[in-house]
Scaffold this active site. Sequence first.
Site, PDB file in Angstrom:
ATOM      1  N   TYR A 145      16.778 -19.805  16.269  1.00 23.02           N
ATOM      2  CA  TYR A 145      15.328 -19.922  16.846  1.00 23.02           C
ATOM      3  C   TYR A 145      15.272 -19.425  18.183  1.00 23.02           C
ATOM      4  O   TYR A 145      14.684 -18.694  18.532  1.00 23.02           O
ATOM      5  CB  TYR A 145      14.381 -21.171  16.649  1.00 23.02           C
ATOM      6  CG  TYR A 145      14.214 -21.381  14.996  1.00 23.02           C
ATOM      7  CD1 TYR A 145      13.128 -20.558  14.431  1.00 23.02           C
ATOM      8  CD2 TYR A 145      14.983 -22.159  14.392  1.00 23.02           C
ATOM      9  CE1 TYR A 145      13.030 -21.013  13.079  1.00 23.02           C
ATOM     10  CE2 TYR A 145      14.820 -22.357  12.805  1.00 23.02           C
ATOM     11  CZ  TYR A 145      13.784 -21.993  12.247  1.00 23.02           C
ATOM     12  OH  TYR A 145      13.568 -22.217  10.794  1.00 23.02           O
ATOM     13  N   HIS A 164       3.221  -4.998   2.062  1.00 23.30           N
ATOM     14  CA  HIS A 164       2.420  -5.986   2.458  1.00 23.30           C
ATOM     15  C   HIS A 164       3.002  -7.371   2.649  1.00 23.30           C
ATOM     16  O   HIS A 164       3.325  -8.377   3.458  1.00 23.30           O
ATOM     17  CB  HIS A 164       1.068  -6.030   2.056  1.00 23.30           C
ATOM     18  CG  HIS A 164       0.240  -4.918   2.421  1.00 23.30           C
ATOM     19  ND1 HIS A 164      -0.897  -4.828   1.806  1.00 23.30           N
ATOM     20  CD2 HIS A 164       0.371  -3.796   3.164  1.00 23.30           C
ATOM     21  CE1 HIS A 164      -1.449  -3.421   2.395  1.00 23.30           C
ATOM     22  NE2 HIS A 164      -0.464  -3.132   3.121  1.00 23.30           N
ATOM     23  N   CYS A 191      14.139 -14.118   7.187  1.00 24.46           N
ATOM     24  CA  CYS A 191      14.092 -15.416   7.958  1.00 24.46           C
ATOM     25  C   CYS A 191      15.127 -16.462   7.506  1.00 24.46           C
ATOM     26  O   CYS A 191      15.273 -17.515   8.152  1.00 24.46           O
ATOM     27  CB  CYS A 191      12.832 -15.700   7.687  1.00 24.46           C
ATOM     28  SG  CYS A 191      12.124 -16.036   5.939  1.00 24.46           S
ATOM     29  N   CYS A 244       0.889  -1.132  -0.026  1.00 22.73           N
ATOM     30  CA  CYS A 244       0.154  -0.118  -0.154  1.00 22.73           C
ATOM     31  C   CYS A 244       1.139   1.386  -0.035  1.00 22.73           C
ATOM     32  O   CYS A 244       2.172   1.112  -0.170  1.00 22.73           O
ATOM     33  CB  CYS A 244      -0.784  -0.036   1.086  1.00 22.73           C
ATOM     34  SG  CYS A 244      -0.133   0.206   2.782  1.00 22.73           S
ATOM     35  N   ASN A 291       6.059 -15.430   7.689  1.00 21.49           N
ATOM     36  CA  ASN A 291       6.940 -14.175   7.255  1.00 21.49           C
ATOM     37  C   ASN A 291       6.447 -13.762   6.048  1.00 21.49           C
ATOM     38  O   ASN A 291       6.948 -14.558   4.761  1.00 21.49           O
ATOM     39  CB  ASN A 291       8.360 -14.180   7.424  1.00 21.49           C
ATOM     40  CG  ASN A 291       9.170 -13.232   6.814  1.00 21.49           C
ATOM     41  OD1 ASN A 291       8.700 -12.092   6.951  1.00 21.49           O
ATOM     42  ND2 ASN A 291      10.531 -13.187   6.548  1.00 21.49           N
ATOM     43  N   ASN A 313      11.781 -13.649  25.629  1.00 20.78           N
ATOM     44  CA  ASN A 313      10.658 -14.735  25.537  1.00 20.78           C
ATOM     45  C   ASN A 313      11.512 -15.886  25.387  1.00 20.78           C
ATOM     46  O   ASN A 313      11.043 -16.589  24.267  1.00 20.78           O
ATOM     47  CB  ASN A 313       9.737 -14.422  24.836  1.00 20.78           C
ATOM     48  CG  ASN A 313       8.242 -14.864  25.166  1.00 20.78           C
ATOM     49  OD1 ASN A 313       8.310 -15.881  25.918  1.00 20.78           O
ATOM     50  ND2 ASN A 313       7.210 -14.299  24.785  1.00 20.78           N
ATOM     51  N   ARG A 363       8.828 -22.213  19.872  1.00 22.23           N
ATOM     52  CA  ARG A 363       8.039 -22.690  18.657  1.00 22.23           C
ATOM     53  C   ARG A 363       7.347 -21.370  17.835  1.00 22.23           C
ATOM     54  O   ARG A 363       6.921 -21.316  16.644  1.00 22.23           O
ATOM     55  CB  ARG A 363       6.808 -23.581  19.192  1.00 22.23           C
ATOM     56  CG  ARG A 363       7.369 -24.745  19.532  1.00 22.23           C
ATOM     57  CD  ARG A 363       6.377 -25.736  20.232  1.00 22.23           C
ATOM     58  NE  ARG A 363       7.037 -27.013  20.267  1.00 22.23           N
ATOM     59  CZ  ARG A 363       6.457 -28.087  19.557  1.00 22.23           C
ATOM     60  NH1 ARG A 363       5.673 -27.804  18.493  1.00 22.23           N
ATOM     61  NH2 ARG A 363       6.918 -29.067  19.445  1.00 22.23           N
TER      62      ARG A 363
HETATM   63 ZN   LIG Z   1      -0.728  -1.453   4.434  1.00 25.93          ZN
END
Ligand SMILES: [Zn+2]
Length: 191
Positions: A126, A38, A157, A33, A149, A135, A140
């Site tokens: 990971y 996106h 990634c 956008c 992703n 965290n 997982r």
């Molecule tokens: Zn957007």
Amino acid sequence: MSPKMKKPKPTCERPESEYRFSSPLGYIIVKACDSGLHSTSLDGELTDENFTPNLREGVKLLGSSKVPEVIKKCSIWFQTYFNDLKNINSVERPDICVFKKSDLAFRELVWKTLADTVGPGEVITYGALADRLKNPGAVRAVGSAMRNNPNGIIVPCHRVVRASGLGLYHGGTRQSVKVWLLNHEGITKYS
Ligand SMILES: [Zn+2]
């Protein structure tokens, strides 16, 4: 990964346009956008069986003349990534629409932390990425964020690996792409 896995709901309601770039890895399809990207993906048909990278193929935006700022940035970013990687930190990362939200969900936070803190030539497990998100139990969930992703390469990634080795890319169907990207960044050992 099951192909039936749920896709995350779209979080942006602005009008979306689609663009296509040529690249050494084949077409890159970008949806954006005017606020940011996106999704950024390689040709849907690409698999380990038909992957034929060609570094002489330049990054070119195909078919569009008037494009928003984010797509111009995307073009420069990909040109630099493929042809002048050592200078990638001196070009602006194209905006990612979801990163502009004020309340990032965990998955979005994983993507942003990865993009902000793991640069070319680095890999992270990971588990270490979960630690970085403060965290450590979320290994997982980090894996799930990687599988989902939407902005591959820009949100890297491919730099997330298993403690015991390479780890899967695109559900395991594009392992050679992951290896190619890491080799391109100078990485030949993954763990
Ligand atoms: Zn957007």
